[in-house]
Motif scaffolding. Structure first.
Motif, PDB file in Angstrom:
ATOM      1  N   ILE A   1      43.592  28.298  56.598  1.00  0.00           N
ATOM      2  CA  ILE A   1      43.019  28.173  55.255  1.00  0.00           C
ATOM      3  C   ILE A   1      42.094  26.968  55.289  1.00  0.00           C
ATOM      4  N   VAL A   2      40.816  27.193  54.980  1.00  0.00           N
ATOM      5  CA  VAL A   2      39.806  26.140  55.105  1.00  0.00           C
ATOM      6  C   VAL A   2      39.185  25.875  53.733  1.00  0.00           C
ATOM      7  N   CYS A   3      39.438  24.695  53.202  1.00  0.00           N
ATOM      8  CA  CYS A   3      38.860  24.271  51.930  1.00  0.00           C
ATOM      9  C   CYS A   3      37.638  23.405  52.219  1.00  0.00           C
ATOM     10  N   ASP A   4      36.465  23.931  51.891  1.00  0.00           N
ATOM     11  CA  ASP A   4      35.212  23.214  52.143  1.00  0.00           C
ATOM     12  C   ASP A   4      34.892  22.364  50.918  1.00  0.00           C
ATOM     13  N   LEU A   5      35.250  21.103  51.011  1.00  0.00           N
ATOM     14  CA  LEU A   5      35.205  20.202  49.864  1.00  0.00           C
ATOM     15  C   LEU A   5      33.946  19.349  49.814  1.00  0.00           C
TER      16      LEU A   5
ATOM     17  N   ALA B   1      35.722  23.498  39.420  1.00  0.00           N
ATOM     18  CA  ALA B   1      36.582  23.752  38.268  1.00  0.00           C
ATOM     19  C   ALA B   1      36.057  24.950  37.491  1.00  0.00           C
ATOM     20  N   GLU B   2      36.981  25.704  36.904  1.00  0.00           N
ATOM     21  CA  GLU B   2      36.621  26.767  35.971  1.00  0.00           C
ATOM     22  C   GLU B   2      36.675  26.173  34.569  1.00  0.00           C
ATOM     23  N   ILE B   3      35.580  26.245  33.848  1.00  0.00           N
ATOM     24  CA  ILE B   3      35.482  25.589  32.543  1.00  0.00           C
ATOM     25  C   ILE B   3      35.577  26.619  31.423  1.00  0.00           C
ATOM     26  N   PRO B   4      35.974  26.198  30.222  1.00  0.00           N
ATOM     27  CA  PRO B   4      36.231  27.156  29.144  1.00  0.00           C
ATOM     28  C   PRO B   4      34.992  27.782  28.518  1.00  0.00           C
ATOM     29  N   GLN B   5      33.818  27.287  28.841  1.00  0.00           N
ATOM     30  CA  GLN B   5      32.589  27.826  28.261  1.00  0.00           C
ATOM     31  C   GLN B   5      31.492  27.819  29.316  1.00  0.00           C
ATOM     32  N   GLU B   6      30.682  28.866  29.347  1.00  0.00           N
ATOM     33  CA  GLU B   6      29.597  28.926  30.312  1.00  0.00           C
ATOM     34  C   GLU B   6      28.523  27.893  29.982  1.00  0.00           C
TER      35      GLU B   6
ATOM     36  N   ASN C   1      30.437  29.712  34.606  1.00  0.00           N
ATOM     37  CA  ASN C   1      31.663  29.089  34.100  1.00  0.00           C
ATOM     38  C   ASN C   1      32.357  28.250  35.167  1.00  0.00           C
ATOM     39  N   ILE C   2      31.624  27.925  36.226  1.00  0.00           N
ATOM     40  CA  ILE C   2      32.129  27.080  37.307  1.00  0.00           C
ATOM     41  C   ILE C   2      31.332  25.785  37.341  1.00  0.00           C
ATOM     42  N   LEU C   3      32.043  24.660  37.498  1.00  0.00           N
ATOM     43  CA  LEU C   3      31.384  23.350  37.498  1.00  0.00           C
ATOM     44  C   LEU C   3      31.992  22.473  38.583  1.00  0.00           C
ATOM     45  N   TYR C   4      31.186  21.571  39.102  1.00  0.00           N
ATOM     46  CA  TYR C   4      31.702  20.632  40.099  1.00  0.00           C
ATOM     47  C   TYR C   4      32.824  19.783  39.505  1.00  0.00           C
ATOM     48  N   GLY C   5      33.791  19.465  40.348  1.00  0.00           N
ATOM     49  CA  GLY C   5      34.929  18.681  39.893  1.00  0.00           C
ATOM     50  C   GLY C   5      34.537  17.308  39.370  1.00  0.00           C
ATOM     51  N   CYS C   6      33.543  16.677  40.005  1.00  0.00           N
ATOM     52  CA  CYS C   6      33.129  15.339  39.567  1.00  0.00           C
ATOM     53  C   CYS C   6      32.500  15.389  38.176  1.00  0.00           C
TER      54      CYS C   6
ATOM     55  N   PHE D   1      40.377  23.402  31.098  1.00  0.00           N
ATOM     56  CA  PHE D   1      39.756  23.387  32.423  1.00  0.00           C
ATOM     57  C   PHE D   1      40.806  23.790  33.462  1.00  0.00           C
ATOM     58  N   LYS D   2      40.387  24.583  34.451  1.00  0.00           N
ATOM     59  CA  LYS D   2      41.308  25.039  35.483  1.00  0.00           C
ATOM     60  C   LYS D   2      40.692  24.856  36.864  1.00  0.00           C
ATOM     61  N   VAL D   3      41.537  24.922  37.885  1.00  0.00           N
ATOM     62  CA  VAL D   3      41.019  24.969  39.252  1.00  0.00           C
ATOM     63  C   VAL D   3      40.285  26.291  39.412  1.00  0.00           C
ATOM     64  N   ALA D   4      39.107  26.253  39.998  1.00  0.00           N
ATOM     65  CA  ALA D   4      38.293  27.459  40.150  1.00  0.00           C
ATOM     66  C   ALA D   4      38.959  28.452  41.094  1.00  0.00           C
ATOM     67  N   PRO D   5      38.698  29.752  40.904  1.00  0.00           N
ATOM     68  CA  PRO D   5      39.176  30.738  41.883  1.00  0.00           C
ATOM     69  C   PRO D   5      38.461  30.554  43.209  1.00  0.00           C
TER      70      PRO D   5
END
Length: 204
Positions: A85-89, A113-118, A131-136, A176-180
């Motif tokens: 399992i390779v997480c490219d961070l 991150a998966e955010i609640p609004q696009e 609906n995906i945003l950088y964690g920072c 906010f959630k961890v992105a898929p």
């Protein structure tokens, strides 16, 4: 953890060292490698190995965190064992935006991150969906929503398990959630993951 001497990489190593049996970190400079290795050995329970050899570090790893900041790809998909399992961070990405013929490893873009609004910033910033945003970016938004105007995780050694848990609680509060799992711009489905399990021989 490739790039395990940087802020994010060493933060990942600190958290993982409480969850797994063996953590291997890589870095470019002997001084930084020794400093992080010493810190991890002093305060964590896992076996700690430090090296400058990325290839040997990842070839037997079950989980790889690619956190090295580099202008070129430093990892090759041929380096990983079946089922890895390779997480490219990292940014730029170390591997997850490259084409591969392998179907027995799971590679995904981390730090998302998966955010609640696009959102539509009006220009391309390298994200796979609106609906995906950088964690920072997400961390800054969450702290602003809480009216906490501070350097929450900035600086060497400030990404701790306690702060990870704290920002997760704030994220949960605001939707906010961890992105898929995305491999580059492609969303990985459960069917994709099941195929990886089958190809790697890990399907139960």
């Amino acid at each position: 953890v490739v790039g395990g001497t940087g802020d994010i990489g060493s933060g990942c190593a600190r958290v993982l060292a409480e969850e797994v049996k063996h953590v291997i970190i890589t870095g470019r400079t002997p001084h930084n490698i020794k400093a992080v290795e010493k810190m991890l050995k002093r305060i964590r329970r896992a076996k700690i190995t430090a090296t400058r050899d990325n290839k040997n570090a990842v070839k037997k790893a079950d989980v790889v965190i690619a956190a090295a900041s580099a202008t070129h790809t430093i990892l090759d998909d041929r380096m990983f064992k079946k089922g890895a399992i390779v997480c490219d961070l990292a940014y730029p990405k170390n591997i997850s935006h490259r084409e591969t013929e392998r179907n027995d490893i799971l590679v995904f873009s981390g730090g998302l991150a998966e955010i609640p609004q696009e959102i539509y910033p009006g220009f391309e910033i390298g994200l796979p969906a609106p609906n995906i945003l950088y964690g920072c970016f997400s961390e800054a938004i969450l702290l602003d929503l809480e009216r906490r105007y501070e350097s929450f995780s900035f600086g060497k050694g400030n990404i701790t398990k306690e702060k990870v848990n704290e920002i997760k609680q704030i994220a949960d509060k605001h939707g906010f959630k961890v992105a898929p799992f995305y491999w580059g711009d492609r969303l990985l489905t459960e069917e994709d993951i099941e195929k990886i399990r089958e190809a790697s021989g890990l399907r139960k």
